[in-house]
Every structure is written in C-alpha cells, then in structure tokens.
Write an enzyme that holds these catalytic residues in place. Sequence first.
Site, PDB file in Angstrom:
ATOM      1  N   LYS A  96       9.562  10.754  -1.786  1.00 54.84           N
ATOM      2  CA  LYS A  96       8.860  10.181  -0.625  1.00 54.84           C
ATOM      3  C   LYS A  96       9.836   9.338   0.230  1.00 54.84           C
ATOM      4  CE  LYS A  96       6.069   6.252   0.616  1.00 54.84           C
ATOM      5  NZ  LYS A  96       5.659   4.930   0.132  1.00 54.84           N
TER       6      LYS A  96
ATOM      7  N   THR B 104       6.440   0.412   1.510  1.00 59.07           N
ATOM      8  CA  THR B 104       7.551   1.197   2.063  1.00 59.07           C
ATOM      9  C   THR B 104       6.967   2.269   2.972  1.00 59.07           C
ATOM     10  OG1 THR B 104       8.976   0.797   0.175  1.00 59.07           O
ATOM     11  CG2 THR B 104       9.461   2.730   1.506  1.00 59.07           C
TER      12      THR B 104
ATOM     13  N   LEU C 150       0.828  -1.212   0.000  1.00 61.76           N
ATOM     14  CA  LEU C 150       0.000   0.000   0.000  1.00 61.76           C
ATOM     15  C   LEU C 150       0.866   1.268   0.000  1.00 61.76           C
ATOM     16  CD1 LEU C 150      -2.513  -1.465   2.572  1.00 61.76           C
ATOM     17  CD2 LEU C 150      -3.080  -0.849   0.218  1.00 61.76           C
ATOM     18  N   PRO C 151       0.279   2.432  -0.297  1.00 66.55           N
ATOM     19  CA  PRO C 151       1.082   3.658  -0.499  1.00 66.55           C
ATOM     20  C   PRO C 151       1.799   4.190   0.733  1.00 66.55           C
ATOM     21  CG  PRO C 151      -1.079   3.890  -1.525  1.00 66.55           C
ATOM     22  CD  PRO C 151      -1.127   2.650  -0.687  1.00 66.55           C
TER      23      PRO C 151
ATOM     24  N   LYS D  87      15.692  -0.770   3.647  1.00 66.89           N
ATOM     25  CA  LYS D  87      15.234  -0.233   2.366  1.00 66.89           C
ATOM     26  C   LYS D  87      15.603   1.249   2.238  1.00 66.89           C
ATOM     27  CE  LYS D  87      12.110   0.646  -1.084  1.00 66.89           C
ATOM     28  NZ  LYS D  87      10.949   0.261  -1.845  1.00 66.89           N
TER      29      LYS D  87
END
Lengths: 318, 318, 318, 318
Positions: D268, D118, D87-88, D193
């Site tokens: 982001k 993420t 999901l975002p 990440k």
Amino acid sequence: MFQKQALLLRLVTNVTNNLTGRKISNNVGFIGLGNMGAKMASHLIKKGRKVKVYDVSKSAAQSIQGAQICNSPKEAAEDNSIVITMLPDGEIVKEVLQTENGILKGIKKNSLFIDCSTIEPKSAQELAKISKKNSIRFLDAPVSGGVTGAAAATLTFMVGGDAKDVEEAKPYLLQAGAKVFHCGDYGAGQVAKLCNNLILAATMVATAESLNMGTKLGLDPKVLTDIVNVSTGRSWTSETYNPYPGIVKNIPPANNYEGGFMVKLVAKDLGLAENAALQCNAPVPMTALSHQLYRTLISQGFGDKDFAYIYQFLKGVN
Amino acid sequence: MFQKQALLLRLVTNVTNNLTGRKISNNVGFIGLGNMGAKMASHLIKKGRKVKVYDVSKSAAQSIQGAQICNSPKEAAEDNSIVITMLPDGEIVKEVLQTENGILKGIKKNSLFIDCSTIEPKSAQELAKISKKNSIRFLDAPVSGGVTGAAAATLTFMVGGDAKDVEEAKPYLLQAGAKVFHCGDYGAGQVAKLCNNLILAATMVATAESLNMGTKLGLDPKVLTDIVNVSTGRSWTSETYNPYPGIVKNIPPANNYEGGFMVKLVAKDLGLAENAALQCNAPVPMTALSHQLYRTLISQGFGDKDFAYIYQFLKGVN
Amino acid sequence: MFQKQALLLRLVTNVTNNLTGRKISNNVGFIGLGNMGAKMASHLIKKGRKVKVYDVSKSAAQSIQGAQICNSPKEAAEDNSIVITMLPDGEIVKEVLQTENGILKGIKKNSLFIDCSTIEPKSAQELAKISKKNSIRFLDAPVSGGVTGAAAATLTFMVGGDAKDVEEAKPYLLQAGAKVFHCGDYGAGQVAKLCNNLILAATMVATAESLNMGTKLGLDPKVLTDIVNVSTGRSWTSETYNPYPGIVKNIPPANNYEGGFMVKLVAKDLGLAENAALQCNAPVPMTALSHQLYRTLISQGFGDKDFAYIYQFLKGVN
Amino acid sequence: MFQKQALLLRLVTNVTNNLTGRKISNNVGFIGLGNMGAKMASHLIKKGRKVKVYDVSKSAAQSIQGAQICNSPKEAAEDNSIVITMLPDGEIVKEVLQTENGILKGIKKNSLFIDCSTIEPKSAQELAKISKKNSIRFLDAPVSGGVTGAAAATLTFMVGGDAKDVEEAKPYLLQAGAKVFHCGDYGAGQVAKLCNNLILAATMVATAESLNMGTKLGLDPKVLTDIVNVSTGRSWTSETYNPYPGIVKNIPPANNYEGGFMVKLVAKDLGLAENAALQCNAPVPMTALSHQLYRTLISQGFGDKDFAYIYQFLKGVN
C-alpha cells in the site's frame, strides 16, 4: 461520394430508428478537438452528420470545416441524441459533464453520451453513474490507432456499456473508425485499451533492446528485423512500427521520432494501467518497468518524442 | 515421395558440386540427439542422407531409424564432409570437438562443422577459431521453432559465418527446416537467436500481465485476445501462443503448460542474452526483468513448465 | 613511530614463526599498483615490510616510495613467502599467475598467494586449483572500503580459504586494512564482497529515488536525510555517502561526483553478482535492475562518475 | 510515576498556554483504534490526558482503559482542542471528517485536527483545505516505528503544516512517540513517510537477495550479516530487522514472519509513493520493482506475512 454516403446513412438511420422504435437524430455534439478529436469530428461531418463542436480553444473549433461552433459544452449538447467527448483525462471529462455550462445542462433525457477519452476504468464507471442519475445513457469508447488511424478513419473503438447502446453508437463510430468491439460493462472499454497498450509499450522496449544489442554486436538491423518478423519475436511493433530509423518508411522513427505516440502519453497510459492493476490485485512487473523507463525519458527531456525513441535512449551517446 | 526427393537431392548436390568445384559427399555426421537433434537427424535420413549419429545416451542414438550408430564423436565425424552438433551448451560443444575421441580426431580437412546448439556468441567465435586452427570450416546455426518446428521440419536457421559455407550448408539445413538466414560473421547466428528470444520472453510476460489484469477486471479473455490481435499489442505470442489456457488449441497452455519451451530453457537463453549485452555495453532492462521473473518461477518449482506458465504465476492462488 | 611498529612486527613475526613452526619471511611481492594497490603496498612498506612491486605501468611502480621495483611478476614473486595481487579482473589474475614470466615461475613452494582483486567466485576457485597443482597456498581476499579506505588503511578484507592460511595472512592484511573476515572456503571472500555490494548498489538507487522525489515535492533534502537517518530507511548510504550534493562533506557527491566508486566499476560488480546468482539459482530481481540502471548511465556517458550520480540522472534535465 | 508525569504535564501545559496566549485544554479526541491507534490513545491516557475515543468497532473502543467511549466522530471531537485520527486511508479520513456525525459537526472553531494515518500527500492537502474552510487547523502527522514503536511510545512523527501548530501538537505527540519532525507544508509529513518507506522496502528486498545468494553459495548467514554490518551494505534492515530467520531475536523473521509490517501494508505504501512520484515527474524504477514484487507475494497468498518474507519467497521451494 460523401453525399451519397450521407444519403445512405440517413436511410440506414431511419431503418434503425424504426427497428429500435427510438427516434435518433442525425446530429452529434462533439467536445474536445485536439489531434484526435478534430479528425474524428471532421469524418462525421464529411459523412453527413450535422456536428456541433466545442473546445476550450476557439481556434481549434474554428478549424473544423462544416461544423457548428458552440460556446459551451451545454450548447454543443443541446438538440443532439449523441454527444461525444475526446478529452485529456477523467477529471476534465467530469468537469465538462457537470460544470455550470456543462453537457448535463444541455443534453436531452435518454440521450447517449459517448466518452472516447482514455481515462481510468474507475472514472468511466463514475461517469456511468452520474449519467444514470441524470437519466442519460453512457458508453466508454476509447480508441486505438493513434493520429494516423484518426486521419484515415481506421480507428478501433473498445466500448464498455449496454449492448443496445453499443449497437446504437456503431453507425456513428464506424464513420470515424473501422472496428467497434463491445468489451463488457461500463469501464470495460478502458480496461481493454489499457490491456492492449501495456503490451504495446513492453514490446516496443524489448524490440528496441534487441535491435540495439544486435546492431552493436554487428548484425544488420534490416536482416535482424527480417528474421524476427518470421520468428517468435514478431509483433505489430517489429513489423509496422520498428524503432530502428528507416526500417519502416513514413513512421516517426524515420522522421527523427517526431509526432506519433508521444513518450508522455504512453507514460500516462501505463500509469492508468498500473492503477487499474492495483484495483484487482494483478501484479504487473513488466508494465511497471516500461512505465518507469518512459518516466526516465521524460525526466531526460524526451517527453515529446515518439515512444520508439526508447531505441535511441538505450543506444546512448556513443 | 522421399525416394524421389532423395534422388532429386543427389542431382542437385552433383550440380552444386560441379558449380562450386568442391566435392561434397552426401553423408552427414550428427552429434546430440535430444528432443531437437533426434528429429533433425531423422529428417535428413528420410530425405536421403546417410547419417552417422552419436549421443552420450546409446538409446537416444538407437531410436533414430535408418541411422548408422557410432561409438564416439570421432567415429561420427569420419568420412563426412558435414558434421552437425545439437548440444546443451558451449562447454559441451567444445568438449565434443576437442576431446580424445572428439570430432577433430575424425573429421577430414576442409570439412564443414555446423553447430546448431544455442550457445554464447563468444563461444561460437571460439569454436570458429579452433576450427580454423584445425583446418576445418565452421558455421553457428542455432534454430527457432522449437520441438514443434523440429518435428515438422519448419525450423528457421540463423547462421553466422562465411557466405559460401552458408550456401553449401543450405541444402542440408533446408531438409530439417524451412528457412535459412545468413546473419553475418561467426557468432552472428547466435546473436540473432538471442535477439529474437529476448523479445519473445518480454512479449510473453507482457501478454500474460495483460490477460491476467483484463480478466480480473471482468473482460472475457477471448474478446480481449480478439481486440489485441487486431490492435497494436498484436504479436506472435498473442496470436499463436496465447498464454490463457484454451484460447489457442494444441499448444502447451491448453495442456496444463506441459511440454513446449520450458521455463528453465527460456531462462538459459535470457542469461546468454544478458551476457552478450554486457559485451557490447547495451542496456537491457526489460530482458533482465523477464530473466529474473523466470528465475523466480524456477525457484518456485516451475522450471519444467512451458514458459507461458508466467500467466498462472501472475494470476496467483486466488 | 613506524620504526617501532616495524620492530614490533619483526618480534611478532618471529613468535608466530616459532608457534607455527613455519619460516615466514618479512617480505612481500605485490603486483597491481592501481588506485587501490598502490596505497596498500605503501602501507606495508611504511609499516616495515620489504615489498617487491610490479605493474604493467612502470611509472605506477616507480611511484611507490621505498619499494623494490621488478620487471615481471616472476621477479616480484621470488624470495617472498607472501605474494599479493590487486588486478582488474579474473582473466588478468590468471594471466599474471601463469604467463611466461608469471608468478608461478618465481614463487617458492608452499608460499601464500593472496588475490585481493574483485573477481568471480568461480574464478577464485580456479585460482585455488591452479595454486594447489603448483604446490602453493591460495586465499581470495577482496576488500571493501574503496580508495578512501585504502588511503586510511581501514579496508575490510573478506577472505576465502583455509583457516590457518587466513591466520598467517592477517598480520599483513591488517597493515593495509582494519578488519579481516574469514568467510569460508575458496571463493567465499568474493561471494561476501558481491553480497555486500549488491545491497550497496540497490540502497544507493533507492536513496537517490527518495531524495529526488522528496525534494521535487518540496522537502528540504537535509531534513529528509535527518528523518531517514533516525528511521527505518537508514543505511550506510544515507548516513555517510548521501547522494544529494553537499549533505555529507568531502565525498564525491560534494565534488561533482568525481572520483569515488565509479559507475562502471559498480556495474562490473553487479554483473559478477548476477553471474554468481545464476550458478546457485538465486533470483536477484533488484540487483538485475540496479545493474541495468548503471548500464544505462554508462551508455549515457556517465561511466566514470561516482555511483551516487544516479541521483542526478533520476533528477534529470529540469 | 504516571501520576507525577500527568501532574508535570498539567504544569507544562499551563506554562505553554500562558506563553502562547492560547487556551489549550488537556483533552483529546481520538478516532481510529486499530493496532496503532489503540496503543497511541492508551499512552495519552496513561500520561494524564482525558481522551474521548471512537471507532467503528465498539469493542475496539471499549478495550481502551480509562477512555471516554463515544458514539460518533462528532461526539469524540466535542469539547476538545485536539482531535487525532489514525485510519486506514485518505477516503476514510475524509468521510470521518465530513459525514453527518463527523468531526466537523462537533469540533470547535480554531481547534487542531491531527491526522496520523498514512495517506496520499494530495489527500493530506485536501484535508488541509477542508479544515481551513471550516475554520479549524490541520496537521498531517504519519508515524514510523510500527506496532512495536506504538507499544513502546517510541514512534517518530513526520509532520506537515504550520510551524506554530507543530509546536502546539508536540506535547501530545511526544506522549505517544519519541521524535517529532516538522517536514514542511501540508502533506510534507506524508511525503517524508513515503520517502522513508520506499528506501526501507528496496533495502529489505536487496538484503534478502544478498542473504539468499550468499547462503546458497555456502556462506554462513551470521558471518555474512556481520560483514555487511561493518561494511557499505549496512542498513537498519541488516542490523535490526534482518530477514534471515533468527539472526535478530524477537522480530517477525524469528517468529515465522508473523506480525510486523505486513506485505499488504508495505505494498500500500509503495503504491502511494509511486503516485506521489507521478505528481512530480520523479522516476522511481526501484520503488516500482519492489512494489510489484510485494504485489506478487500478495497474489501468491502471502499478503499477511511480515515484509521480510521476501527472503523466503526468493529462497523458493528447494
């Protein structure tokens, strides 16, 4: 003198009450008595307010002469139409508002809750929502002027919220400070504060770079400052908070960079500014750099120094 | 009025000559008649000097009313005790000094050569050496105040060199400007100018970041400016050269960012500042960033805009 | 083995001479015997060249086994068709070339002068011009690979100049290194070197930021490195020059950051890169930042540390 | 072939179940079917899983061949021992978990909830706490490899959480990817990440600076790339995702910078990285700069371009 002021205040308050048709008590609840809050609360008392105070540190509360010391935010909020908070961050303000013995448990309907802490604009807007749900009114009113301004009651309040509420708050705020700006809607006070402080930080770093380079190339720092102060590089920093030690008397750079606006606090504000910039897609490259430079000072062990210490850091060990 | 001034000047000059025991002629050679130089030379003439002028552009020279137009730097330097240059960079100044029909070929022994160009401090020191070898005296005297200051004769001169020579130059410089600072030895004028301008550039970028972020988050730019101007973010930029269009009247931001201190020129000065910082091992992270931001504006095609255009650039296309 | 190589070389050289119709001697003049130059000269000797060496430090020259020690650049240049320099900066190369007992006083017409120093591309182009005026041929041939590469004769040469001259230089260069790239016209070797090194510096800083943040947040630096090395963050730095101490054996980070590519030398290259970027109006914000970070390390007293020390600097005192 | 794989998988699953003594169903709930999620879910189905899918966009769900389409996260979670989300951002994951028809309403006790989004490490840790309170197990498992990696099932999973849970997740994750790293405790996958991606972004910017400067100074970009790729500037970016158009085929820079890793998404991730750095007091100056450069690209209208577009931005309009 203060007695006269207090008398005058009561008269003004009565008039105001009559004009607004709203009954305002003379009393204030004040929560958060650190370096800033203690001085602000003391001014309110000296100028005639009855102030109920609370702090997690009992001794901080006990140090406020003439205050009524309380055992919880709830108790400090009871029987007052104005409750003021001055706390380290937005999470703590929310906690103090909503916790079991929090402000909301004691505050009367329609009272005015004024948060003077420096927090994220977004958090201020959340506080406004929580306030509305609980039928109280809210203002975000962070200050500029630092510990010196708090001691001298010359603070500037940057206020976000309803215009009528700002008018109601003014007689209180102007006892602890010298200027009140209504900046806009909820959160706007916080935005204005961050907007000011990001300029301040960048100007400090640039002025420090200039003084370091200039003196290393042989200029007298006093002469360079004189030139800058009548030229286009002039700023509040160069004139009144010059980072070269001793150019301005009685400020932290003249006192081994002790006290003042600590590196870790300017770094906190810059972090808040960057997050606010993210929300509106505003690039802030210079703010990001001054933020990271101050983070570097923290990692090098200088977090408790005044922020003008960036001059010494750039100067280095030689 | 100017006639009276001219008369008075002659008297003062005579007195000065008597005091210093040195014969100073009333005449000036002036080389380099761009936006700045043309205005400076004109002021000298209006206030009673006989000025011999030279520029690579004959029409630039012809535009100076009352000047004696020359065909070479050599000719402009002849018969004057003071020769002033106002040129784009240090290489050109050296060329104009040393070329076949250059200043050195015409200037009298012991004359005073004043370079008002903004060049590297190192280059100024080389000019001082060349001057000494050729038995003339040298001052570096870059200015701040821009085209407006040149037009109004309110420039500030930052001067490097011998104190006596600075005194001798003052009556001349103060006809084209309002303040003269003796900054130190040869090159110190250039150092002071770069030190001022690096602060200016960083302050401009930070003020632009602040105004962009603030307005995107809902603040009125006028209110934000008012707050900053009574707070710690206050600066020459926020007060008199505010980058938000229209906050200050009659400056480039109110006129589509035309004219003023062009992006490409601020970038030039920042490059000189960085090189000067390298020579003395002074870190200048913020200067390096504002330099690169202005380089980015140049690469995006905005090199000829006023440097306040950084506000529009950060604001972006939305 | 080296005798055989030397024999083979002589045969190849003869063949080459016959093919090009140009008489190439087996001899080399080598000037500049620091960390890099000493190793390069030694390789040439071991592989069969007669090498005449010169260094301002007599003891540096004497340490080269099998070399013919000379008293001036002039003497080192005499009787050789190839003269190689490996010096600290462009000003010194020009000096060594043009001084009273300089290279130009000894070198034969049409000889090949190869400068392996890292200098400004502009300086390399000036050397090319001076060479042409004096009827000798020029190549700029800076190296990558560092002291380790010089010791192992695995250097990469990035060469600017005429293609035929590059071919002629190859047999020599490949005795001190492993790869020769013809990058373009005069100065192109320097440009390529700076282009490589600016990436290297930025990648080092970013990898250090990542390892510092990752380990402070609880990751095992070895595991993080393993992940990065199979992911999009992979680089020469993460794989073979990892700044976390001990992740890669036998490199400076495993040895208290002694030796290696010193902070002050990476800062020098970044300064040259920024100046080259200025000449072509290329914005280099990241290069400017890594440059200033390394300048800050120098001002903090870490100029002689390996450039991976940025990891320790970011990690700080806690 | 896939039938055989599916058969084999069932056998392996049975064996695994026997070894761990825990009954693992073959079924998966998959929520979030954007560019990445859709491809991952499809791989699971092709390789023999029964997959119940949910997305706010019904058409996104319907595009997954062979999936059982659900009307809520609750329904997708029912009857599965493994529920995966892609999901975002972290707020959405929390919402999908806790909402009225959310995952927690359908998922069985002791099931394994794997979030591949993420998000902030802090958010992942909150998800772990919520999971524990509700008696389910949690892993954060963000991926690297992008849309290409998702399509080819070559993703790398960086996983935070309990080692046994990671082992249990592996057979599933390795159907959608090629590598699984156990990075540490809850949130460690997210940290890894972000650590990787901050290097990636800085390396991309630096490589773009290098190629822009090099080509403006006359180098062939192909030659420069060849040199860098055998030198110390080598990286994943220079080798496989070179920002100069056409140097590497079939990547976004060869296709007008369409598709790929969008500027707004790298921005982001850099924002998340900076926030993570704040939590552990790690200075990240280079990350902050690359973040702001990408924010500038967004403000200039390039948010949907591939992140290699920074090359074009630096190159500018000339």
